[in-house]
Write a protein that holds these residues in place. Sequence first.
Motif, short mmCIF file in Angstrom:
data_model
loop_
_atom_site.label_atom_id
_atom_site.label_comp_id
_atom_site.label_asym_id
_atom_site.label_seq_id
_atom_site.Cartn_x
_atom_site.Cartn_y
_atom_site.Cartn_z
N PHE A 428 17.47 19.49 46.52
CA PHE A 428 17.84 19.21 45.13
C PHE A 428 16.60 18.88 44.29
O PHE A 428 16.38 19.46 43.24
CB PHE A 428 18.84 18.06 45.10
N PHE A 429 15.79 17.97 44.81
CA PHE A 429 14.66 17.50 44.00
C PHE A 429 13.48 18.48 43.99
O PHE A 429 12.80 18.62 42.98
CB PHE A 429 14.18 16.13 44.48
N GLU A 430 13.22 19.14 45.13
CA GLU A 430 12.00 19.95 45.19
C GLU A 430 12.23 21.42 44.85
O GLU A 430 11.32 22.10 44.41
CB GLU A 430 11.39 19.86 46.61
N ILE A 431 13.44 21.91 45.10
CA ILE A 431 13.68 23.33 44.90
C ILE A 431 14.57 23.61 43.70
O ILE A 431 14.25 24.44 42.85
CB ILE A 431 14.32 23.97 46.17
N ILE A 432 15.67 22.89 43.61
CA ILE A 432 16.65 23.23 42.57
C ILE A 432 16.24 22.67 41.21
O ILE A 432 16.18 23.39 40.21
CB ILE A 432 18.05 22.73 42.95
N LEU A 433 15.93 21.36 41.17
CA LEU A 433 15.61 20.75 39.88
C LEU A 433 14.43 21.43 39.16
O LEU A 433 14.51 21.69 37.97
CB LEU A 433 15.32 19.26 40.05
N PRO A 434 13.34 21.74 39.89
CA PRO A 434 12.23 22.40 39.18
C PRO A 434 12.65 23.72 38.52
O PRO A 434 12.07 24.13 37.53
CB PRO A 434 11.19 22.66 40.28
N GLN A 435 13.65 24.36 39.08
CA GLN A 435 14.05 25.65 38.52
C GLN A 435 14.89 25.51 37.26
O GLN A 435 15.04 26.46 36.52
CB GLN A 435 14.84 26.45 39.56
N ILE A 436 15.48 24.35 37.04
CA ILE A 436 16.24 24.19 35.80
C ILE A 436 15.48 23.32 34.83
O ILE A 436 16.05 22.69 33.95
CB ILE A 436 17.65 23.61 36.05
N ARG A 437 14.15 23.28 34.97
CA ARG A 437 13.35 22.45 34.09
C ARG A 437 13.62 22.72 32.62
O ARG A 437 13.72 21.77 31.83
CB ARG A 437 11.87 22.62 34.41
N PRO A 438 13.76 23.99 32.19
CA PRO A 438 14.06 24.20 30.78
C PRO A 438 15.37 23.50 30.37
O PRO A 438 15.47 22.95 29.28
CB PRO A 438 14.20 25.71 30.66
N GLY A 439 16.36 23.53 31.28
CA GLY A 439 17.63 22.87 30.99
C GLY A 439 17.46 21.37 30.88
O GLY A 439 17.98 20.73 29.98
N LEU A 440 16.70 20.80 31.82
CA LEU A 440 16.46 19.36 31.79
C LEU A 440 15.76 18.98 30.49
O LEU A 440 16.09 17.99 29.85
CB LEU A 440 15.60 18.95 32.99
N LEU A 441 14.76 19.81 30.12
CA LEU A 441 14.02 19.51 28.90
C LEU A 441 14.93 19.58 27.69
O LEU A 441 14.89 18.71 26.82
CB LEU A 441 12.89 20.51 28.74
N ALA A 442 15.75 20.62 27.65
CA ALA A 442 16.65 20.77 26.52
C ALA A 442 17.59 19.58 26.42
O ALA A 442 17.72 18.95 25.37
CB ALA A 442 17.45 22.06 26.65
N LEU A 443 18.20 19.24 27.56
CA LEU A 443 19.14 18.11 27.54
C LEU A 443 18.40 16.81 27.21
O LEU A 443 18.90 15.98 26.45
CB LEU A 443 19.83 17.99 28.91
#
Lengths: 523, 358
Positions: A428-443
């Motif tokens: 979750f933290f190393e593989i998945i989250l980095p890939q949705i960084r644009p989403g995290l930033l937007a939110l």
Amino acid sequence: MTVTDPTMVAGPRKAPPLALGTALWRLLRDIVLLAVAMLGVSWVFREILANATSAVNVEESFTTVIADTMIFTLPFALVIVTALRSRSLLKNRRGLIIGITMLVALAVQTISVGQQALTQTGAYGTQTSVQFTTEQADEGVLVTAIEAGGAAEQAGILVGDVITAIRRDVVDKAALDTAILQSDDGAVLRFRLLRDGEEQQIPVTVTSISGVNTTSIYMGYVALFVTAILALAIPFGWIPYVLLISFLMPLFLGYAWLIIATFSQRTEGLLPVDTTGNFGGLTLDNWSFLSGQMGARNQLDIWGVTLNSAMIAVVMTVIVLLVASMAGYALSRMNFPGRRGFLSMTLILHSFPAVTLLIPIFIVLQNIGHIPLIGDLFGFNTIGGVALIMVAFELPLGIWLMKGFFDGISWDMERSAMIDGATRWRTFFEIILPQIRPGLLALGIFSFLGGWNTYLIPATFMVGTRTSNLPVLIRDLTGEMQPVNWNQVAAVGLYQLIPILLLFVFAQEYLLNIYAGGTKGSS
Amino acid sequence: MQVDIQNLTKKFGNVVAVDSLNLDIKSGEFVAFLGPSGCGKTTTLLMVAGIYKPTDGIMRFGDVVVNQLQPRERNIGMVFQSYALYPHMTAYSNIAYPLKLKGISKNEQNIRVQRVADVMGIGHLLDRRPSQLSGGQQQRVALGRALVKEPDLLLFDEPLSNLDARLRLTMRGEIKHLQRDLGITSIYVTHDQIEALTMADRIAVMNQGKLEAFDTPEGLYERPKTLFIAGFVGNPPMNFVDVEVSQNGAGPVATNNDLKTHFTIDQVEKVLAHKGPVTMGIRPEDIVVDDGSDIRGEVYLVEPLGRDDLIDVRIGDTRMLALSDPKLKIQPGDTVGLRFNPERLQFYDPQTNQSLVW
């Protein structure tokens, strides 16, 4: 082999040029249609809709504004359309295109002037005058000619008089002309003037005459010809930008005013002016709130207010990101009882307007306030409480947003990580989250802005003597108990905007960047 | 490492995806799971990987029952159809990731990544992100990542499906070569029979969650055990005709309304012993165009395949695909005679779909 027509061989086939007659006919048709359409709309709004809405009794009603706008823009629209249509219809007959456009510009303005002359409106309207001509001199305004039988002659003004003031207000030529034009018919102006070195005061009765404002007629011609030239000259590719810029202009001007106003004593349009109305008057007084001084009277803990705003925003961002990303992941990837119900419930929660929940939330916060320790942090009238409520309002959207982003990541990615030896958490933290960084930033940005700009919740749940956050402060500044210093309001508004502007300057690259995937098929 | 699968079953709700599968994969063997989409081959692979938990059955790696082991405890490497490279990491970090998770020192990581990269021929690409690599290069990185931790078992989930035809051919050879060199037990899931036939030591053909056959490529092709395998393996596919078999003066003969052919296969007696109609199978390459033959039909379609022409012949109500020499210049509408190679006929029980000669 015979030589073939090159146009038949190379490139996509273009439509053959129209016959001149057809082209001109279509041009005429389009112009007439446009004119009829705009006049029709104007007429409908003025005659029919205006009457229908007259019960509302608004002096400058919406409908008249639209009707007037139509009439005002009609000549320009006609000229622009003529230029653009003739360019596309007549292709390379450059002389003809320019000729027709100029002719239409000339004709339209002439018709418009003629119509004004007939109805005695616009440039031909009546205006107030004292029927003399003047010019600016060193000592004042020099009277150079007097109309026979006019108001000035009746009042006893002579050629050579130098007008210095109206009553006690010193005037120059421009101020004098304005004063005369703005007087009502029959009003009396008391001119203070110098005659042969002696000061006299002469009252003049302003009369209403029908005059021709030749300047405005000429300006009309000039404006139309400039429009025509621009419409003839701009490349077709620029048209979208020209439209975009003209529609966005109010926004740009608004921001320009905001910035200018904060550094001026007053503004006249976009021009900074001082208290007497002259250009200038730049000042930093409006920003004095930064030192804790609000105007001459009030003390203010601006840094405390700012800190409150920041705390609400930061706490909200952190909690929303943490909870929404985990909840979104669970909803996207795991199967558990009630998953569907949970999803639809969050959607319903999202559609609740905050206002409807104010009272229940108040009760909740009150009760939280009774819990020892926690109550001091998250109860009624605390920053924590406000942040808590804001988080609750932001979470449904955040969870859905995050779920959408997680849905977009292929299962293979997780399987791969788990086979590579990662635990679910690490995946979750190393593989998945980095890939949705644009989403995290937007939110994150949504949440931060939401928290930073929030007004309703802090205004409701942080009451009493404590000032809550910046939006509430701005509301307080525009209170009814004292005259509003709009320039100061603008300054506080701009101050509130600074972090938002910074955020967008630095984050837009991330927001615009569509993250290139390593998975085949994802772009 | 050998893999032993007994009665492996996986249900999703009421849907049985894999139905009591039995497989015994030898150490160092290259096994392909072959079958149409949705036949359960990927589900089986994911159970072997530990992503799915089996509903029933036992899986052994060597002597260890692995049913309850997490993927990371199984020491396996896997290559996905989508490659599943981590887009936010460079090729180097992608390959090094399994080592990092194992807690291997940076130095050792570096050595091993370099070694694998050299084997895969991607040494010069290591500082690129997956998005900056071509499909074939991404494939190599994915393979490198699977190999770097020196797994006991290598799993492939249709790894070549996303490559273009030429690259697929190259990678096929490379993967097979690599597997043989390293001697790692491998399971390769594919729906492409050419891949399975060319690469695998043994092929497990699956259909609707069940294992149809587990045999060598030659065995599958020459002596298909079931009607499904006979129809699935081989391109162009085998022809099937419903016939009656009987014995006459010249030997065993198969007949129906449209045609009549003698056959001389082994175990003729098993075929003759069967009561009722049988399904006869014959591969297109075992049919010869011979105008002297009694079996005559009209050519309906001619597909040039390059070396041969594939002709679609209508013999009464029976359709036959056959390969012919392009030099014969057969045209649609021509009437041709066909002769079947009497030693190459297959016979199936239409009730059980099982071969009569097994």
